[in-house]
Design a protein around this motif. Structure first.
Motif, PDB file in Angstrom:
ATOM      1  N   GLY A   1      36.254  39.500  -6.844  1.00  8.36           N
ATOM      2  CA  GLY A   1      37.150  39.111  -7.913  1.00  8.36           C
ATOM      3  C   GLY A   1      36.631  37.975  -8.763  1.00  8.36           C
ATOM      4  N   LYS A   2      35.353  37.643  -8.605  1.00  9.84           N
ATOM      5  CA  LYS A   2      34.731  36.593  -9.404  1.00  9.84           C
ATOM      6  C   LYS A   2      33.229  36.892  -9.502  1.00  9.84           C
ATOM      7  N   PRO A   3      32.525  36.231 -10.424  1.00  8.50           N
ATOM      8  CA  PRO A   3      31.082  36.448 -10.529  1.00  8.50           C
ATOM      9  C   PRO A   3      30.352  36.046  -9.255  1.00  8.50           C
ATOM     10  N   LEU A   4      29.149  36.568  -9.103  1.00 10.60           N
ATOM     11  CA  LEU A   4      28.331  36.278  -7.928  1.00 10.60           C
ATOM     12  C   LEU A   4      28.062  34.785  -7.792  1.00 10.60           C
ATOM     13  N   PHE A   5      27.687  34.118  -8.898  1.00  8.04           N
ATOM     14  CA  PHE A   5      27.481  32.671  -8.896  1.00  8.04           C
ATOM     15  C   PHE A   5      27.418  32.193 -10.338  1.00  8.04           C
ATOM     16  N   ASP A   6      27.517  30.892 -10.503  1.00  9.58           N
ATOM     17  CA  ASP A   6      27.481  30.283 -11.834  1.00  9.58           C
ATOM     18  C   ASP A   6      26.384  29.229 -11.873  1.00  9.58           C
ATOM     19  N   PRO A   7      25.242  29.544 -12.517  1.00 15.23           N
ATOM     20  CA  PRO A   7      24.139  28.573 -12.576  1.00 15.23           C
ATOM     21  C   PRO A   7      24.324  27.489 -13.626  1.00 15.23           C
ATOM     22  N   GLY A   8      25.417  27.574 -14.393  1.00 20.27           N
ATOM     23  CA  GLY A   8      25.661  26.573 -15.411  1.00 20.27           C
ATOM     24  C   GLY A   8      25.263  26.997 -16.806  1.00 20.27           C
ATOM     25  N   TYR A   9      24.863  28.242 -16.970  1.00 15.62           N
ATOM     26  CA  TYR A   9      24.509  28.813 -18.269  1.00 15.62           C
ATOM     27  C   TYR A   9      24.778  30.310 -18.210  1.00 15.62           C
ATOM     28  N   PRO A  10      24.930  30.977 -19.349  1.00 11.57           N
ATOM     29  CA  PRO A  10      25.237  32.421 -19.345  1.00 11.57           C
ATOM     30  C   PRO A  10      24.039  33.241 -18.868  1.00 11.57           C
ATOM     31  N   ILE A  11      24.313  34.281 -18.061  1.00  5.82           N
ATOM     32  CA  ILE A  11      23.248  35.112 -17.500  1.00  5.82           C
ATOM     33  C   ILE A  11      23.616  36.593 -17.598  1.00  5.82           C
ATOM     34  N   ILE A  12      22.578  37.436 -17.710  1.00  6.51           N
ATOM     35  CA  ILE A  12      22.748  38.885 -17.811  1.00  6.51           C
ATOM     36  C   ILE A  12      21.602  39.585 -17.076  1.00  6.51           C
TER      37      ILE A  12
END
Length: 362
Positions: free
Chosen positions: A139-150
């Motif tokens: 129910g959430k993204p895998l992780f947040d590195p602090g910048y947008p990722i694709i």
């Protein structure tokens, strides 16, 4: 003697017919960007996933021969309880582990307190079949590195460890370089934004990552770098103030790790593919001297442009294929799927035998 000759001719015809049956005819009748194909042993069927075909979700196609494709319908939709994305569902890749199918994909995260225009993250959904329905795991993204990722891609090492590769978006990522200085001096752009490819190890249960991401690939800094010309065409052609390194795909061959990647604007004619090699999954990676290995052929009298965001497929007969999207004058801005054979020579050089188009055989 005549009977033997006739028999030999018959066998040759059968052999050539069999060869023709497994060679796709480009472009395929599949309107996808960022195509990715898996082979399912249980059903003896290929399944293709990609960007497009539905709003806020993904569809799939199936085939037995890589030439004729059947639309299987929607396999993932954001209309589910655990969905965390709101729009821009891109670049799905599906992997089979322990009788489950896992879809890694990119989307715009609904948690966006700063109202960022590109709030992209990577998620994972799971299904018991290749045709879904795929349901988000957490129910959430895998992780947040602090910048947008694709553009998630996963490599499973010989010891079972899983590595995630992704692209940091260009958004709000201005980078100093000689190319940026040149563009500013020419009065083209005040700054050049870039996307970079990173790698990080995944937790075994896929609930997060282990350690800090490692920078693996980025556009050249120096203008005299042998990669600078082809990786900067979006800027030098006055198309846009961005240089991309995205759509990576990593695999191992002959003890070496190969990372294929795309450069330039995905919506432009200069989108192209190169590769780099390393001795370890997380590098360091060295770009190949024969880059780009896949690019437009319109400047040579061909019909194909915008070739990029590839994946690699090993078919059941052992052949290696490059799966990518491209455009022609007939398809316009619609991205279509292409499949061309690729080879790795004895010296380790990777070659893609394309882009090909059905009219090339006339």
């Amino acid at each position: 003697m005549i009977k033997i000759v006739n028999l030999l001719m018959f066998l040759v015809v059968c052999f050539l017919s069999a060869e023709a049956q497994v060679k796709p005819v480009n472009p395929l009748d599949v309107p996808f960007g960022d195509p990715y194909i898996i082979f399912d042993d249980n059903s003896d069927t290929y399944y293709m996933y990609g960007t497009g075909g539905v709003t806020n979700g993904f569809v799939a196609y199936s085939s037995r021969d890589l030439k004729n494709w059947k639309k299987e319908g929607i396999v993932y939709t954001a209309e589910q309880e655990k969905s965390w994305g709101t729009k821009d569902f891109w670049a799905p890749e599906v992997y089979r582990w322990e009788d489950k199918f896992y879809m890694f994909y990119s989307a715009h995260w609904k948690e966006n307190p700063n109202n960022e225009l590109e709030n992209y993250k990577i998620g994972i959904a799971v299904s018991s079949t290749p045709t879904g329905p795929f349901e988000d795991i957490t129910g959430k993204p895998l992780f947040d590195p602090g910048y947008p990722i694709i553009d998630a891609n996963v490599y499973v090492a010989d010891d079972g460890r899983k590595y995630l590769y992704y692209s940091r978006c260009c958004y709000k990522h201005p980078v100093k370089s000689e190319i940026a200085d040149w563009a500013k001096k020419k009065g083209l752009y005040d700054e050049i934004e870039e996307s970079w490819v990173y790698g990080v190890e995944l937790k075994p249960d896929l609930t997060g990552v282990i350690g800090e991401p490692v920078l693996l690939l980025r556009p050249p800094v120096k203008r005299n770098d042998m990669q600078a010309e082809w990786e900067s065409r979006s800027v030098t052609s006055k198309e846009i103030n961005r240089r991309w390194t995205e759509g990576s795909y990593t695999f191992k061959h002959g003890g070496r790790y190969y990372m294929m990647y795309s450069a330039n604007h995905f919506a432009g004619e200069n989108y192209a593919v190169g590769y780099a090699t390393a001795d370890q999954p997380l590098g360091p990676y060295t770009k190949a001297t024969n880059n780009p290995v896949l690019e437009k052929n319109t400047h040579k009298g061909g019909l194909v442009s915008g070739t990029g965001h590839n994946s690699v497929l090993i078919t059941k007969d052992g052949k290696m294929w490059c799966v990518y999207h491209g455009r022609t004058d007939r398809t316009g801005q619609q991205r279509m799927v292409f499949i061309d054979e690729m080879k790795i020579l004895d010296d380790g050089t990777l070659e893609v035998q394309g882009p090909t188009h059905k009219e090339d055989n006339k």
